[in-house]
Motif scaffolding. Structure first.
Motif, PDB file in Angstrom:
ATOM      1  N   ILE A 196      -6.584  13.720  -1.609  1.00 26.55           N
ATOM      2  CA  ILE A 196      -5.924  14.820  -2.303  1.00 26.55           C
ATOM      3  C   ILE A 196      -6.735  15.201  -3.542  1.00 26.55           C
ATOM      4  O   ILE A 196      -7.463  14.376  -4.092  1.00 26.55           O
ATOM      5  CB  ILE A 196      -4.479  14.450  -2.710  1.00 26.55           C
ATOM      6  N   ASP A 197      -6.592  16.436  -3.971  1.00 23.55           N
ATOM      7  CA  ASP A 197      -7.344  16.918  -5.124  1.00 23.55           C
ATOM      8  C   ASP A 197      -6.744  16.407  -6.425  1.00 23.55           C
ATOM      9  O   ASP A 197      -5.533  16.157  -6.528  1.00 23.55           O
ATOM     10  CB  ASP A 197      -7.344  18.453  -5.152  1.00 23.55           C
ATOM     11  N   ALA A 198      -7.593  16.263  -7.425  1.00 23.15           N
ATOM     12  CA  ALA A 198      -7.135  15.889  -8.760  1.00 23.15           C
ATOM     13  C   ALA A 198      -6.417  17.076  -9.388  1.00 23.15           C
ATOM     14  O   ALA A 198      -6.736  18.235  -9.116  1.00 23.15           O
ATOM     15  CB  ALA A 198      -8.316  15.475  -9.626  1.00 23.15           C
ATOM     16  N   VAL A 199      -5.453  16.770 -10.229  1.00 24.18           N
ATOM     17  CA  VAL A 199      -4.722  17.814 -10.942  1.00 24.18           C
ATOM     18  C   VAL A 199      -5.495  18.160 -12.207  1.00 24.18           C
ATOM     19  O   VAL A 199      -5.895  17.267 -12.967  1.00 24.18           O
ATOM     20  CB  VAL A 199      -3.298  17.333 -11.300  1.00 24.18           C
ATOM     21  N   SER A 200      -5.713  19.425 -12.441  1.00 22.38           N
ATOM     22  CA  SER A 200      -6.447  19.868 -13.630  1.00 22.38           C
ATOM     23  C   SER A 200      -5.749  19.395 -14.902  1.00 22.38           C
ATOM     24  O   SER A 200      -4.533  19.549 -15.058  1.00 22.38           O
ATOM     25  CB  SER A 200      -6.528  21.406 -13.630  1.00 22.38           C
ATOM     26  N   GLY A 201      -6.524  18.768 -15.794  1.00 27.55           N
ATOM     27  CA  GLY A 201      -5.970  18.276 -17.050  1.00 27.55           C
ATOM     28  C   GLY A 201      -5.388  16.877 -16.944  1.00 27.55           C
ATOM     29  O   GLY A 201      -4.907  16.334 -17.935  1.00 27.55           O
ATOM     30  N   ALA A 202      -5.418  16.292 -15.738  1.00 29.29           N
ATOM     31  CA  ALA A 202      -4.871  14.944 -15.553  1.00 29.29           C
ATOM     32  C   ALA A 202      -5.807  14.147 -14.656  1.00 29.29           C
ATOM     33  O   ALA A 202      -5.397  13.540 -13.660  1.00 29.29           O
ATOM     34  CB  ALA A 202      -3.476  15.009 -14.944  1.00 29.29           C
ATOM     35  N   THR A 203      -7.086  14.157 -15.015  1.00 28.77           N
ATOM     36  CA  THR A 203      -8.117  13.538 -14.179  1.00 28.77           C
ATOM     37  C   THR A 203      -7.892  12.046 -13.994  1.00 28.77           C
ATOM     38  O   THR A 203      -7.950  11.527 -12.870  1.00 28.77           O
ATOM     39  CB  THR A 203      -9.508  13.770 -14.802  1.00 28.77           C
ATOM     40  N   TYR A 204      -7.627  11.327 -15.090  1.00 33.33           N
ATOM     41  CA  TYR A 204      -7.456   9.877 -15.000  1.00 33.33           C
ATOM     42  C   TYR A 204      -6.189   9.512 -14.217  1.00 33.33           C
ATOM     43  O   TYR A 204      -6.214   8.612 -13.377  1.00 33.33           O
ATOM     44  CB  TYR A 204      -7.399   9.261 -16.404  1.00 33.33           C
ATOM     45  N   THR A 205      -5.114  10.221 -14.495  1.00 30.79           N
ATOM     46  CA  THR A 205      -3.862   9.961 -13.772  1.00 30.79           C
ATOM     47  C   THR A 205      -4.045  10.244 -12.284  1.00 30.79           C
ATOM     48  O   THR A 205      -3.564   9.490 -11.423  1.00 30.79           O
ATOM     49  CB  THR A 205      -2.720  10.813 -14.342  1.00 30.79           C
ATOM     50  N   SER A 206      -4.745  11.323 -11.966  1.00 33.27           N
ATOM     51  CA  SER A 206      -4.975  11.678 -10.558  1.00 33.27           C
ATOM     52  C   SER A 206      -5.788  10.608  -9.847  1.00 33.27           C
ATOM     53  O   SER A 206      -5.496  10.232  -8.699  1.00 33.27           O
ATOM     54  CB  SER A 206      -5.706  13.027 -10.468  1.00 33.27           C
ATOM     55  N   ALA A 207      -6.820  10.095 -10.524  1.00 40.06           N
ATOM     56  CA  ALA A 207      -7.659   9.058  -9.922  1.00 40.06           C
ATOM     57  C   ALA A 207      -6.846   7.788  -9.684  1.00 40.06           C
ATOM     58  O   ALA A 207      -6.949   7.151  -8.626  1.00 40.06           O
ATOM     59  CB  ALA A 207      -8.852   8.759 -10.823  1.00 40.06           C
ATOM     60  N   GLY A 208      -6.025   7.410 -10.663  1.00 40.98           N
ATOM     61  CA  GLY A 208      -5.181   6.236 -10.499  1.00 40.98           C
ATOM     62  C   GLY A 208      -4.167   6.434  -9.391  1.00 40.98           C
ATOM     63  O   GLY A 208      -3.865   5.507  -8.630  1.00 40.98           O
ATOM     64  N   TYR A 209      -3.632   7.652  -9.293  1.00 43.46           N
ATOM     65  CA  TYR A 209      -2.661   7.964  -8.247  1.00 43.46           C
ATOM     66  C   TYR A 209      -3.285   7.772  -6.863  1.00 43.46           C
ATOM     67  O   TYR A 209      -2.700   7.134  -5.984  1.00 43.46           O
ATOM     68  CB  TYR A 209      -2.167   9.405  -8.411  1.00 43.46           C
ATOM     69  N   ARG A 210      -4.476   8.334  -6.688  1.00 42.73           N
ATOM     70  CA  ARG A 210      -5.150   8.210  -5.378  1.00 42.73           C
ATOM     71  C   ARG A 210      -5.426   6.751  -5.033  1.00 42.73           C
ATOM     72  O   ARG A 210      -5.277   6.329  -3.878  1.00 42.73           O
ATOM     73  CB  ARG A 210      -6.458   9.007  -5.385  1.00 42.73           C
ATOM     74  N   GLN A 211      -5.837   5.987  -6.035  1.00 37.70           N
ATOM     75  CA  GLN A 211      -6.153   4.572  -5.804  1.00 37.70           C
ATOM     76  C   GLN A 211      -4.914   3.792  -5.348  1.00 37.70           C
ATOM     77  O   GLN A 211      -4.963   3.041  -4.372  1.00 37.70           O
ATOM     78  CB  GLN A 211      -6.716   3.954  -7.086  1.00 37.70           C
ATOM     79  N   SER A 212      -3.796   3.985  -6.050  1.00 37.94           N
ATOM     80  CA  SER A 212      -2.572   3.273  -5.683  1.00 37.94           C
ATOM     81  C   SER A 212      -2.016   3.787  -4.355  1.00 37.94           C
ATOM     82  O   SER A 212      -1.492   3.023  -3.546  1.00 37.94           O
ATOM     83  CB  SER A 212      -1.524   3.427  -6.787  1.00 37.94           C
ATOM     84  N   LEU A 213      -2.156   5.099  -4.127  1.00 43.77           N
ATOM     85  CA  LEU A 213      -1.702   5.693  -2.862  1.00 43.77           C
ATOM     86  C   LEU A 213      -2.460   5.092  -1.689  1.00 43.77           C
ATOM     87  O   LEU A 213      -1.868   4.743  -0.658  1.00 43.77           O
ATOM     88  CB  LEU A 213      -1.899   7.216  -2.911  1.00 43.77           C
ATOM     89  N   GLN A 214      -3.786   4.954  -1.836  1.00 46.41           N
ATOM     90  CA  GLN A 214      -4.584   4.360  -0.759  1.00 46.41           C
ATOM     91  C   GLN A 214      -4.150   2.927  -0.495  1.00 46.41           C
ATOM     92  O   GLN A 214      -4.085   2.491   0.659  1.00 46.41           O
ATOM     93  CB  GLN A 214      -6.061   4.422  -1.113  1.00 46.41           C
ATOM     94  N   SER A 215      -3.848   2.203  -1.573  1.00 46.86           N
ATOM     95  CA  SER A 215      -3.394   0.834  -1.432  1.00 46.86           C
ATOM     96  C   SER A 215      -2.073   0.760  -0.653  1.00 46.86           C
ATOM     97  O   SER A 215      -1.889  -0.083   0.226  1.00 46.86           O
ATOM     98  CB  SER A 215      -3.201   0.196  -2.819  1.00 46.86           C
ATOM     99  N   ALA A 216      -1.177   1.699  -0.951  1.00 49.50           N
ATOM    100  CA  ALA A 216       0.105   1.724  -0.251  1.00 49.50           C
ATOM    101  C   ALA A 216      -0.094   2.055   1.228  1.00 49.50           C
ATOM    102  O   ALA A 216       0.529   1.442   2.114  1.00 49.50           O
ATOM    103  CB  ALA A 216       1.033   2.757  -0.889  1.00 49.50           C
ATOM    104  N   LEU A 217      -0.982   2.992   1.503  1.00 46.05           N
ATOM    105  CA  LEU A 217      -1.249   3.377   2.897  1.00 46.05           C
ATOM    106  C   LEU A 217      -1.911   2.234   3.667  1.00 46.05           C
ATOM    107  O   LEU A 217      -1.629   2.011   4.854  1.00 46.05           O
ATOM    108  CB  LEU A 217      -2.142   4.616   2.943  1.00 46.05           C
ATOM    109  N   ASP A 218      -2.785   1.484   2.988  1.00 46.05           N
ATOM    110  CA  ASP A 218      -3.422   0.329   3.640  1.00 46.05           C
ATOM    111  C   ASP A 218      -2.351  -0.700   4.035  1.00 46.05           C
ATOM    112  O   ASP A 218      -2.407  -1.274   5.120  1.00 46.05           O
ATOM    113  CB  ASP A 218      -4.436  -0.315   2.693  1.00 46.05           C
ATOM    114  N   ARG A 219      -1.392  -0.907   3.137  1.00 44.55           N
ATOM    115  CA  ARG A 219      -0.326  -1.862   3.453  1.00 44.55           C
ATOM    116  C   ARG A 219       0.574  -1.364   4.578  1.00 44.55           C
ATOM    117  O   ARG A 219       1.118  -2.162   5.349  1.00 44.55           O
ATOM    118  CB  ARG A 219       0.522  -2.113   2.195  1.00 44.55           C
TER     119      ARG A 219
END
Length: 272
Positions: free
Chosen positions: A246-269
């Motif tokens: 998913i694309d990062a949200v403008s103005g929330a780069t760090y939050t978006s990156a963390g979101y993708r990382q945790s989301l991938q972890s959830a999908l792996d589980r």
């Protein structure tokens, strides 16, 4: 002397009658409900009630309650249930910043232990953390309601068939509740970012993401505004994309990156 005999008989008869009445009155308490129970009689209905009022079974797994808004910030509780019992309770969100950090670090562990001990939301407030305690109980009750709802919807499919909730056996479903049994909620690992942790929970059904939410996100100061604006967007994007691409949200780069990382972890589980 003869004339006194009838009087004597009346006195004796009266005494005998009084003694009989006293004897009967002394035996009456034996019929009292409390005495009957002590003697092995029927237990009163209130005493026969099971803990938690004999309520619905709680589904095993994790359940995250709705976020409860308090005067000092949001509180959100997640439960881990095993064997129908609460084995762990944790606040995935709690007030922070300034004095709230100290109050939260002191109060939340106590509330976590109390929830496990009480096996319910009937827990005492922590002194000095009234608002946090109230929010904790509210979110805890929400998590319990969700776990019970899952237990209620999953019980028809789980009785009498070996492991229908296992995703590896899609062909084993036999009608009622088969689709619901395959729906799962999985929480990803916490992703640490420059502005705070991000943690994502997804609901997967039929091999598709049907829901996504950030159970933890940066807060305090400007982060509150950025988070409230940014997080709903990746939630929708995750459902639409069906993946962590998913694309990062403008103005929330760090939050978006963390979101993708945790989301991938959830999908792996959840098995991809």
């Amino acid at each position: 002397m003869r004339k006194s005999h009838p009087v004597r008989r009346v006195v004796l008869a009266t005494a005998a009658t009084v003694s009989g009445i006293v004897l009967l009155l002394s035996l009456k308490p034996a019929s009292d409900p409390g005495s009957a129970a002590a003697a092995g009689g029927a237990v009163p209905p209130a005493a026969a009630r099971s803990p938690q009022g004999g309520a619905q079974a709680i589904a095993d797994g994790t359940a995250t309650g709705d976020a409860a808004r308090t005067r000092y910030g949001a509180v959100q509780v997640r439960l881990t249930v095993s064997g129908g019992k609460i084995t762990k309770a944790e606040a995935v969100r709690a007030p922070k910043g300034g004095r709230s950090d100290r109050i939260t670090s002191d109060a939340v562990p106590r509330l976590n232990r109390a929830a496990v001990s009480a096996q319910g939301a009937e827990i005492d407030a922590v002194s000095g953390a009234t608002y946090t305690s109230a929010g904790y109980r509210q979110s805890l009750q929400s998590a319990l309601d969700k776990a019970r709802a899952a237990g209620s919807s999953g019980s028809p499919g789980s009785s009498g068939s070996p492991g229908p909730s296992q995703p590896a056996g899609p062909g084993q479903g036999s009608g009622d509740g088969a689709g619901e049994a395959r729906a799962r909620t999985v929480t990803g690992d916490v992703a640490q970012t420059q502005y705070g942790p991000v943690q994502v929970r997804v609901t997967v059904s039929g091999g598709r993401i049907t829901g996504a939410e950030a159970v933890r996100a940066p807060g305090g100061g400007r982060s509150d505004r950025i988070t409230s604006d940014a997080v709903p967007k990746p939630n929708r994007a995750a459902v639409a994309a069906g993946s962590a691409e998913i694309d990062a949200v403008s103005g929330a780069t760090y939050t978006s990156a963390g979101y993708r990382q945790s989301l991938q972890s959830a999908l792996d589980r959840a098995g991809g």
